[in-house]
Design an enzyme around this catalytic site. Structure first.
Site, PDB file in Angstrom:
ATOM      1  CE1 TYR A 150     -48.563  37.312 -19.886  1.00  0.00           C
ATOM      2  CE2 TYR A 150     -50.162  38.665 -21.036  1.00  0.00           C
ATOM      3  CZ  TYR A 150     -49.847  37.526 -20.344  1.00  0.00           C
ATOM      4  OH  TYR A 150     -50.820  36.592 -20.111  1.00  0.00           O
ATOM      5  CD  GLU A 151     -47.405  41.709 -16.233  1.00  0.00           C
ATOM      6  OE1 GLU A 151     -46.736  42.587 -15.670  1.00  0.00           O
ATOM      7  OE2 GLU A 151     -48.542  41.894 -16.670  1.00  0.00           O
ATOM      8  N   GLY A 152     -42.407  41.621 -18.291  1.00  0.00           N
ATOM      9  CA  GLY A 152     -40.959  41.506 -18.370  1.00  0.00           C
ATOM     10  C   GLY A 152     -40.579  40.274 -19.166  1.00  0.00           C
ATOM     11  CD  GLN A 165     -39.341  38.193 -15.369  1.00  0.00           C
ATOM     12  OE1 GLN A 165     -39.087  38.034 -14.184  1.00  0.00           O
ATOM     13  NE2 GLN A 165     -40.117  39.161 -15.804  1.00  0.00           N
ATOM     14  NE  ARG A 207     -41.644  40.924 -13.587  1.00  0.00           N
ATOM     15  CZ  ARG A 207     -40.710  41.825 -13.348  1.00  0.00           C
ATOM     16  NH1 ARG A 207     -40.040  41.782 -12.202  1.00  0.00           N
ATOM     17  NH2 ARG A 207     -40.439  42.768 -14.220  1.00  0.00           N
TER      18      ARG A 207
END
Length: 597
Positions: free
Chosen positions: A441-443, A448, A297
């Site tokens: 991506y990555e949440g 977030q 992130r």
């Protein structure tokens, strides 16, 4: 115009703003004198600018190719050679543990290389980036044998790594995952399931690929409490460190056709009784995967700044060269048929907005990365605790805010180009397309924001955010008498007060109705991001003013102050709008039935 790594700006942050030499007594910093760091940064600039940047368009236009018979992927022309040069230059092990062959440099120094690499070629930089995330998870949770087997090869770059979370039916909600792990008599597991959107899942640049796969052991509890993490190598390691037989059950069976990052292989991975090895305890896989996720992130927040930097460089070059119209105050290029478009106020607005966000965002990333180093290396427990709190609190802010704003910078860069920006003849369209994935991506950024207001604010009784407020208050108090700095101090204090107001509103209204927290979350995240940048700009102006007071006539420092003034006058007022919106609550958002949309 080709990408020019911003060496001067990086060194200004490392030397003058963060003063990393003050930490020379700490293990990671002992070998990182400022002269050594400058050599590393200049070397990084040379490698990324001369080797990686020329391949960016090649990767975009050529993409990756999957051979459906052998299930192997060919990367774009030049990528293999560039990756070999990356490994030979030692760039893959900058911040890694010396016990396994790494150079052990501070993460904040490694961040400098990572930004330049991502600006030069985002798709390429993801291969070593994902590998470092996998390295970190094994380093944190692996057995001594697993560490000795995998880490040295991953540090040299001979082996790369992946993270396998998402399945066709589950992305953010990992509790729904179906990939199963069946224990074997020899202590290994048979892994079966399908994972999608696996970056760098298959390629031809390294000898082996170490897949880290989330799966559920038979009989494990439902939901996220029953998830374990497994090493599933493409090739089994031999005792001497070489690669052995193929893990036949692990294969890439498809490549995604994507909007951008064409040079990175985004794979559909099929696991059919693939042999895997448990990392850590059973059912504790999510905790270990978050080691990778949190590192990723921060890396994605960096991608927002990196693509913004490259896109804005192209926009500035275009604005100085493109002749259109005349200045509103009279011709500035009297001998030519028209003036360069950089004379026009609205073009300058776009470029200054970009500059203020990029340089403030970069400072926020470097400042946070330094806290990550202090969390690991500082002997004072209070310093470590504060740093750990900041890493938890600020990770969603950096990922969400900097990618949202980074994409806007790329869009502004397209706008500066006018119609040319909408064509593939200029590089900005690729930067815009490549950058867009960083918001997802990555949440996703909505996730977030929800993580920030739902988990991170309340963690440890709100200790992290209260410490952040106290630090800003202390900085304001210590510098309030500085006349040159006062406009920036006042702006910081006012924005911090707005963030504190928003935080109190969330604490009062989010608990009684969780939808209020969800509805406020994105505006709160942006308000937090703006506060962070306001603090960074105050720190940068203080450092620049000190150089000017010493007699420096270098325009670099006066330009910093002028950009900071633009930030507080033309960007920071958005904080008030975010506060007003978040305090309206969830009523209007939740009023319509689904059928009305």
């Amino acid at each position: 115009m080709t990408y020019q790594p911003p060496v001067r700006d990086h060194m200004f942050l490392l030397r003058d703003v963060l003063d990393i030499e003050q930490y020379g007594n700490l293990p990671a910093f002992a070998d990182a004198s400022i002269d050594v760091v400058e050599q590393i940064v200049e070397g990084a600039a040379q490698f990324t600018g001369e080797v990686l940047a020329p391949l960016n368009s090649v990767g975009d236009k050529t993409g990756c190719k999957l051979d459906p018979v052998t299930n192997t992927v060919t990367t774009p022309p030049g990528f293999k050679e560039a990756y070999k040069a990356l490994c030979e230059g030692g760039w893959t092990g900058l911040g890694s543990d010396p016990a396994y062959g790494g150079q052990g440099l501070p993460h904040v120094v490694n961040l400098s290389f990572s930004e330049m690499s991502s600006s030069a070629n985002m798709a390429f930089s993801m291969y070593p980036g994902l590998a470092h995330g996998a390295y970190s998870a094994i380093h944190t949770g692996g057995t001594d044998d697993q560490k000795q087997t995998y880490l040295p090869k991953m540090i040299t770059g001979e082996w790369t790594g992946t993270m396998n979370l998402t399945e066709p039916h589950c992305g953010t909600d990992l509790g729904l995952l179906r990939t199963k792990a069946v224990p074997q008599a020899d202590g290994s597991y048979k892994i079966t399931g399908q994972k999608i959107w696996i970056s760098a899942g298959e390629h031809d640049m390294s000898d082996n690929i170490v897949h880290l796969v989330l799966a559920r052991i038979e009989g494990a509890p439902a939901g996220v409490k029953g998830i374990s993490l497994f090493i599933v190598p493409k090739f089994f390691p031999n005792a001497d460190g070489s690669v052995g037989a193929r893990n036949e059950g692990a294969k890439c069976v498809g490549l995604e056709e994507k909007m951008g990052i064409h040079g990175n292989a985004t794979c559909v991975m099929q696991y059919d009784d693939a042999e895997g090895y448990l990392i850590g305890e059973e059912n504790s896989g999510l905790k270990l995967m978050f080691v990778m996720m949190n590192e990723a992130r921060l890396g994605v927040g960096l991608q927002g700044v990196a693509q913004a930097e490259a896109a804005n460089q192209a926009a500035v070059a275009f604005a100085k060269d493109r002749l259109q119209g005349r200045s509103l105050t009279g011709p500035k290029n009297a001998d030519g048929p028209a003036d360069p478009i950089i004379v026009h106020p609205d073009v300058r607005r776009l470029l200054l907005e970009n500059k203020a966000i990029i340089e403030g965002g970069r400072a926020f990333l470097f400042w946070t990365a330094l806290h990550g180093d202090l969390a690991h290396a500082h002997p004072d427990e209070a310093v470590r605790t504060k740093a750990e709190d900041y890493m938890g609190l600020l990770t969603p802010v950096l990922k969400g805010y900097l990618t949202d704003r980074g994409f806007q910078v790329c869009s502004n860069a397209v706008q500066v180009h006018g119609g040319s920006g909408f064509t593939e003849h200029f590089p900005v369209s690729q930067y815009l397309r490549d950058c867009r994935i960083a918001l997802i991506y990555e949440g996703t950024n909505g996730v977030q924001a929800l993580d920030l207001v739902g988990r991170k604010l309340a963690a440890k009784g709100g200790r992290g955010v209260m410490t952040f407020f106290q630090e800003i208050d202390q900085f304001v108090g210590e510098n309030d008498g500085d006349a040159e700095l006062k406009p920036f101090i006042d702006a910081l204090a006012a924005t911090k007060a707005q963030l504190q107001d928003g935080t109190m509103w969330l604490m009062q209204n989010g608990l009684q109705n969780p939808d209020n927290a969800g509805a406020a979350s994105t505006d709160y995240m942006h308000l937090f991001g703006l506060t962070g940048l306001a603090y960074m700009w105050a720190l940068m102006v203080k450092a620049a003013n000190a150089k000017i007071a010493e007699g420096s006539t270098d325009p670099f420092f006066t330009t910093k102050v002028a950009t900071a003034r633009y930030f507080i006058e033309r960007v920071l007022p958005d904080a008030g709008a975010h506060l007003a919106k978040l305090k309206t609550g969830s009523a209007t958002l939740m009023a319509l039935p689904a059928e009305a949309f």
